[in-house]
Each structure stands twice: as structure tokens, then as C-alpha cells.
Motif scaffolding. Structure first.
Motif, PDB file in Angstrom:
ATOM      1  N   HIS A   1      11.667  12.813 -66.201  1.00 20.77           N
ATOM      2  CA  HIS A   1      13.210  13.014 -65.717  1.00 20.77           C
ATOM      3  C   HIS A   1      13.637  14.286 -65.056  1.00 20.77           C
ATOM      4  N   ALA A   2      14.591  14.285 -64.431  1.00 21.27           N
ATOM      5  CA  ALA A   2      15.363  15.420 -63.933  1.00 21.27           C
ATOM      6  C   ALA A   2      16.855  15.242 -63.320  1.00 21.27           C
ATOM      7  N   ALA A   3      17.510  16.138 -63.318  1.00 17.40           N
ATOM      8  CA  ALA A   3      18.868  16.097 -63.045  1.00 17.40           C
ATOM      9  C   ALA A   3      19.254  17.052 -61.935  1.00 17.40           C
ATOM     10  N   LYS A   4      20.336  16.435 -61.158  1.00 19.37           N
ATOM     11  CA  LYS A   4      20.809  17.327 -59.687  1.00 19.37           C
ATOM     12  C   LYS A   4      22.097  17.457 -59.970  1.00 19.37           C
ATOM     13  N   ASN A   5      22.599  18.728 -59.821  1.00 16.55           N
ATOM     14  CA  ASN A   5      23.945  19.243 -59.968  1.00 16.55           C
ATOM     15  C   ASN A   5      24.934  18.150 -58.781  1.00 16.55           C
ATOM     16  N   THR A   6      25.562  17.577 -58.891  1.00 16.53           N
ATOM     17  CA  THR A   6      26.641  16.919 -57.760  1.00 16.53           C
ATOM     18  C   THR A   6      28.073  17.376 -57.531  1.00 16.53           C
ATOM     19  N   ALA A   7      28.450  18.307 -58.686  1.00 22.90           N
ATOM     20  CA  ALA A   7      29.659  19.066 -58.574  1.00 22.90           C
ATOM     21  C   ALA A   7      29.936  20.117 -57.562  1.00 22.90           C
ATOM     22  N   LYS A   8      30.963  20.296 -57.026  1.00 27.24           N
ATOM     23  CA  LYS A   8      31.256  21.331 -55.993  1.00 27.24           C
ATOM     24  C   LYS A   8      30.827  22.757 -56.808  1.00 27.24           C
TER      25      LYS A   8
END
Length: 135
Positions: free
Chosen positions: A106-113
């Protein structure tokens, strides 16, 4: 003429090294920061639990990895896309919870400003490393 070629080669190598160092420092700045809040045994089960805050700066992306045990998470602030092996991409926002089965890439990506913060609890066999890069 030979001096000019050597000088040009030296400048090219210096430029490459400087750019590599800059890119590496930028990559380190974009890595999620993990702060362990608590680590303790889970009774006499032979397992341990690690509770941590994971902070993703703007633009941060995790390296795909696994945990030898379950991960239970909660989005404290911000938003992220979460990729888990065998599942569709999940878009998470503040207040969302998630569970990742042990051994799943798994991996996550920050999509917030701005930054995104997760509360992550990893439960695994005592003595095992918390995570490992995906193979």
C-alpha cells in the motif's frame, strides 16, 4: 583544447552532483514524518502495538510498502488517496478511518493543499520490523 574539455567535464559533473543533492533533499522533505506516540506489548499474545502520527507535507507520496501486521488508521486532518493491493483506490478525508490487512502492499498520497495527518496503529508480531519496502 584538452583543458577546456576537462573543465567542461568537471563543470558537468559538479552540476549533476548539485542537482542530485537538491533532488534528494527535496525528496526527503516530501517524505511522510512518523512520530511514535506509544509502543507496547498486547498482553501475553506475542504481539505489540505501535501508535503513531504520520504527517504528509503538501505533495508527499509514500513509497509502496507492507507491514507484517494490521494497520488501523484515521485521518486527523487533510485528505489522501490510498492505494491498497487488490482494492480500488480510496479517497480519504478528515474523519475517515481505514484498515489495511497485514502483508498488503500500500501507499498514500497527500491530496490536500496543505499537510495531511493520520493516526496510525500497527499491530504485529513482537520483534518484527514495523514496515518494509514493497518487493
Amino acid at each position: 583544447m584538452k583543458v577546456a574539455k576537462w573543465l567542461g567535464l568537471g563543470l558537468s559533473i559538479s552540476f549533476f552532483i548539485a542537482n542530485f543533492a537538491f533532488a534528494q533533499s527535496q525528496a526527503e522533505e516530501l517524505r511522510p514524518k512518523r512520530t511514535v506516540l506509544q509502543k507496547s506489548d498486547v498482553g501475553s499474545t506475542g504481539r505489540e502495538v505501535t501508535l503513531q502520527i504520520v504527517e504528509f507535507p503538501a505533495g508527499a507520496v509514500e513509497v509502496p510498502h507492507t507491514h507484517p501486521g494490521e494497520l488501523v488508521g484515521y485521518v486527523l486532518e487533510g485528505s489522501a488517496d490510498l492505494m491498497v493491493e487488490g482494492k480500488p483506490m480510496a479517497s480519504l478525508k478528515e474523519g475517515d478511518g481505514f484498515i489495511i490487512e497485514g502483508g498488503k502492499v500500500h501507499a498514500a498520497k497527500n491530496t490536500a493543499k496543505g499537510s495531511t495527518k493520520l493516526l496510525a496503529t500497527v499491530i504485529l508480531e513482537k520483534g518484527k520490523p514495523t514496515s518494509a519496502p514493497a518487493k
